[in-house]
Design a protein around this motif. Structure first.
Motif, PDB file in Angstrom:
ATOM      1  N   VAL A  53       3.402   4.741   8.982  1.00 40.96           N
ATOM      2  CA  VAL A  53       3.315   5.401   7.681  1.00 40.96           C
ATOM      3  C   VAL A  53       4.048   4.588   6.611  1.00 40.96           C
ATOM      4  CG1 VAL A  53       4.042   7.460   6.406  1.00 40.96           C
ATOM      5  CG2 VAL A  53       2.967   7.700   8.654  1.00 40.96           C
ATOM      6  N   ARG A  54       5.190   4.042   6.957  1.00 41.99           N
ATOM      7  CA  ARG A  54       6.015   3.328   5.968  1.00 41.99           C
ATOM      8  C   ARG A  54       5.600   1.885   5.728  1.00 41.99           C
ATOM      9  NH1 ARG A  54      12.092   5.309   7.583  1.00 41.99           N
ATOM     10  NH2 ARG A  54      11.902   7.406   6.713  1.00 41.99           N
ATOM     11  N   HIS A  55       5.094   1.196   6.747  1.00 43.79           N
ATOM     12  CA  HIS A  55       4.939  -0.254   6.647  1.00 43.79           C
ATOM     13  C   HIS A  55       3.515  -0.776   6.772  1.00 43.79           C
ATOM     14  CE1 HIS A  55       9.256  -0.447   6.711  1.00 43.79           C
ATOM     15  NE2 HIS A  55       9.308   0.153   7.883  1.00 43.79           N
ATOM     16  N   SER A  56       2.542   0.073   7.075  1.00 40.01           N
ATOM     17  CA  SER A  56       1.173  -0.439   7.237  1.00 40.01           C
ATOM     18  C   SER A  56       0.331  -0.138   6.008  1.00 40.01           C
ATOM     19  CB  SER A  56       0.507   0.176   8.474  1.00 40.01           C
ATOM     20  OG  SER A  56       0.037   1.476   8.196  1.00 40.01           O
ATOM     21  N   ASP A  57      -0.792  -0.791   5.932  1.00 42.62           N
ATOM     22  CA  ASP A  57      -1.739  -0.511   4.849  1.00 42.62           C
ATOM     23  C   ASP A  57      -2.268   0.917   4.940  1.00 42.62           C
ATOM     24  OD1 ASP A  57      -1.302  -3.068   3.941  1.00 42.62           O
ATOM     25  OD2 ASP A  57      -3.216  -3.865   4.655  1.00 42.62           O
ATOM     26  N   SER A  58      -2.268   1.496   6.131  1.00 43.74           N
ATOM     27  CA  SER A  58      -2.674   2.903   6.265  1.00 43.74           C
ATOM     28  C   SER A  58      -1.782   3.793   5.409  1.00 43.74           C
ATOM     29  CB  SER A  58      -2.580   3.361   7.722  1.00 43.74           C
ATOM     30  OG  SER A  58      -3.553   2.740   8.514  1.00 43.74           O
ATOM     31  N   GLY A  59      -0.482   3.553   5.447  1.00 44.88           N
ATOM     32  CA  GLY A  59       0.470   4.353   4.684  1.00 44.88           C
ATOM     33  C   GLY A  59       0.447   4.068   3.199  1.00 44.88           C
ATOM     34  N   ARG A  60      -0.072   2.915   2.818  1.00 43.53           N
ATOM     35  CA  ARG A  60      -0.133   2.542   1.400  1.00 43.53           C
ATOM     36  C   ARG A  60      -1.383   3.086   0.702  1.00 43.53           C
ATOM     37  NH1 ARG A  60       1.222  -2.304   4.001  1.00 43.53           N
ATOM     38  NH2 ARG A  60       3.426  -2.763   3.793  1.00 43.53           N
ATOM     39  N   CYS A  61      -2.321   3.569   1.468  1.00 42.88           N
ATOM     40  CA  CYS A  61      -3.596   4.049   0.926  1.00 42.88           C
ATOM     41  C   CYS A  61      -3.608   5.583   0.987  1.00 42.88           C
ATOM     42  CB  CYS A  61      -4.736   3.478   1.764  1.00 42.88           C
ATOM     43  SG  CYS A  61      -6.353   4.098   1.309  1.00 42.88           S
ATOM     44  N   PRO A  62      -3.934   6.265  -0.123  1.00 38.14           N
ATOM     45  CA  PRO A  62      -3.936   7.735  -0.100  1.00 38.14           C
ATOM     46  C   PRO A  62      -4.835   8.337   0.986  1.00 38.14           C
ATOM     47  CG  PRO A  62      -4.177   6.925  -2.346  1.00 38.14           C
ATOM     48  CD  PRO A  62      -4.278   5.726  -1.436  1.00 38.14           C
ATOM     49  N   SER A  63      -5.895   7.644   1.359  1.00 38.03           N
ATOM     50  CA  SER A  63      -6.783   8.168   2.403  1.00 38.03           C
ATOM     51  C   SER A  63      -6.548   7.478   3.749  1.00 38.03           C
ATOM     52  CB  SER A  63      -8.247   7.995   1.987  1.00 38.03           C
ATOM     53  OG  SER A  63      -8.538   6.619   1.812  1.00 38.03           O
ATOM     54  N   GLY A  64      -5.419   6.780   3.874  1.00 32.63           N
ATOM     55  CA  GLY A  64      -5.120   6.047   5.106  1.00 32.63           C
ATOM     56  C   GLY A  64      -4.990   6.955   6.316  1.00 32.63           C
ATOM     57  N   ARG A  65      -5.336   6.411   7.480  1.00 30.94           N
ATOM     58  CA  ARG A  65      -5.312   7.165   8.734  1.00 30.94           C
ATOM     59  C   ARG A  65      -4.566   6.372   9.802  1.00 30.94           C
ATOM     60  NH1 ARG A  65      -6.893  12.199   7.775  1.00 30.94           N
ATOM     61  NH2 ARG A  65      -7.537  12.468   9.921  1.00 30.94           N
ATOM     62  N   ILE A  66      -4.024   7.094  10.751  1.00 30.21           N
ATOM     63  CA  ILE A  66      -3.468   6.496  11.966  1.00 30.21           C
ATOM     64  C   ILE A  66      -4.053   7.243  13.150  1.00 30.21           C
ATOM     65  CG2 ILE A  66      -1.322   5.676  10.907  1.00 30.21           C
ATOM     66  CD1 ILE A  66       0.065   8.114  12.151  1.00 30.21           C
ATOM     67  N   THR A  67      -4.118   6.549  14.278  1.00 33.59           N
ATOM     68  CA  THR A  67      -4.638   7.154  15.504  1.00 33.59           C
ATOM     69  C   THR A  67      -3.595   6.990  16.592  1.00 33.59           C
ATOM     70  OG1 THR A  67      -6.906   6.621  14.868  1.00 33.59           O
ATOM     71  CG2 THR A  67      -6.513   7.096  17.198  1.00 33.59           C
ATOM     72  N   ILE A  68      -3.394   8.043  17.358  1.00 35.78           N
ATOM     73  CA  ILE A  68      -2.501   8.005  18.515  1.00 35.78           C
ATOM     74  C   ILE A  68      -3.371   8.237  19.743  1.00 35.78           C
ATOM     75  CG2 ILE A  68      -0.622   9.171  19.732  1.00 35.78           C
ATOM     76  CD1 ILE A  68      -0.689   9.445  16.054  1.00 35.78           C
ATOM     77  N   ALA A  69      -3.231   7.343  20.719  1.00 33.71           N
ATOM     78  CA  ALA A  69      -3.953   7.487  21.988  1.00 33.71           C
ATOM     79  C   ALA A  69      -2.917   7.524  23.106  1.00 33.71           C
ATOM     80  CB  ALA A  69      -4.920   6.326  22.191  1.00 33.71           C
ATOM     81  N   VAL A  70      -3.102   8.448  24.042  1.00 35.53           N
ATOM     82  CA  VAL A  70      -2.157   8.653  25.138  1.00 35.53           C
ATOM     83  C   VAL A  70      -2.916   8.552  26.458  1.00 35.53           C
ATOM     84  CG1 VAL A  70      -0.458  10.229  26.146  1.00 35.53           C
ATOM     85  CG2 VAL A  70      -0.833  10.212  23.661  1.00 35.53           C
ATOM     86  N   ALA A  71      -2.395   7.704  27.340  1.00 37.90           N
ATOM     87  CA  ALA A  71      -3.028   7.520  28.653  1.00 37.90           C
ATOM     88  C   ALA A  71      -1.953   7.556  29.728  1.00 37.90           C
ATOM     89  CB  ALA A  71      -3.784   6.196  28.690  1.00 37.90           C
ATOM     90  N   HIS A  72      -2.399   7.774  30.968  1.00 33.06           N
ATOM     91  CA  HIS A  72      -1.481   7.896  32.104  1.00 33.06           C
ATOM     92  C   HIS A  72      -2.165   7.348  33.350  1.00 33.06           C
ATOM     93  CE1 HIS A  72       0.622  10.294  35.294  1.00 33.06           C
ATOM     94  NE2 HIS A  72       1.651   9.881  34.589  1.00 33.06           N
ATOM     95  N   HIS A  73      -1.419   6.577  34.132  1.00 31.73           N
ATOM     96  CA  HIS A  73      -1.964   6.055  35.378  1.00 31.73           C
ATOM     97  C   HIS A  73      -0.827   5.731  36.339  1.00 31.73           C
ATOM     98  CE1 HIS A  73      -4.604   4.020  38.162  1.00 31.73           C
ATOM     99  NE2 HIS A  73      -3.793   2.984  38.146  1.00 31.73           N
ATOM    100  N   ASP A  74      -0.916   6.239  37.553  1.00 31.29           N
ATOM    101  CA  ASP A  74       0.079   5.967  38.598  1.00 31.29           C
ATOM    102  C   ASP A  74       1.515   6.144  38.112  1.00 31.29           C
ATOM    103  OD1 ASP A  74      -1.804   5.494  40.532  1.00 31.29           O
ATOM    104  OD2 ASP A  74      -1.702   3.314  40.385  1.00 31.29           O
TER     105      ASP A  74
END
Length: 136
Positions: A53-74
């Motif tokens: 949010v603070r340092h990427s272009d996503s955070g600099r753009c009013p319509s910016g987005r971020i995605t969180i993906a969570v995975a698990h294995h062994d």
């Protein structure tokens, strides 16, 4: 090695309000696997989403987005935070000279210290910063 099993993925606005939303989402996902380092995962997720949010272009753009993906294995938990990267060329780096008592700049230091592995890479849409926590 088999592929990681995706537990879930969420797309959020790149605003500071996304931090608690991301934490709730991941906490709810992790209830089902009873991972021993859930608290560490939530702390590190907080650091990465805040950095996005603070340092990427996503955070600099009013319509910016971020995605969180969570995975698990062994027993290993893998979390990606995906954003638009930075046209200014900023790269995720651990600040030199950071200690547990430092007043700032500890986000990626915490990720490095608490995770079993972490890193980042560029993609066509931006950047992925990830970490893993071993369940062992």
């Amino acid at each position: 090695m088999r592929a990681l099993g995706l537990l879930g993925q969420v797309d959020l606005p790149a605003q500071i309000a996304a931090v608690p939303r991301a934490r709730r989402y991941v906490r709810d996902l992790l209830k089902g696997i009873d991972h021993p380092h859930t608290d560490d995962a939530l702390l590190l997720l907080t650091e990465l989403v805040t950095n996005s949010v603070r340092h990427s272009d996503s955070g600099r753009c009013p319509s910016g987005r971020i995605t969180i993906a969570v995975a698990h294995h062994d027993g290993t938990l893998h979390i990606d935070v995906i954003d638009a990267g930075s046209a200014a060329g900023h790269r995720p780096l651990v600040c030199a000279g950071v200690t547990p008592d430092s007043g700032g700049g500890r986000g990626l230091w915490l990720v490095r210290e608490l995770s079993s592995a972490w890193g980042w890479y560029e993609i066509l849409a931006g950047r992925v910063v990830w970490f893993q926590l071993s369940g062992r």
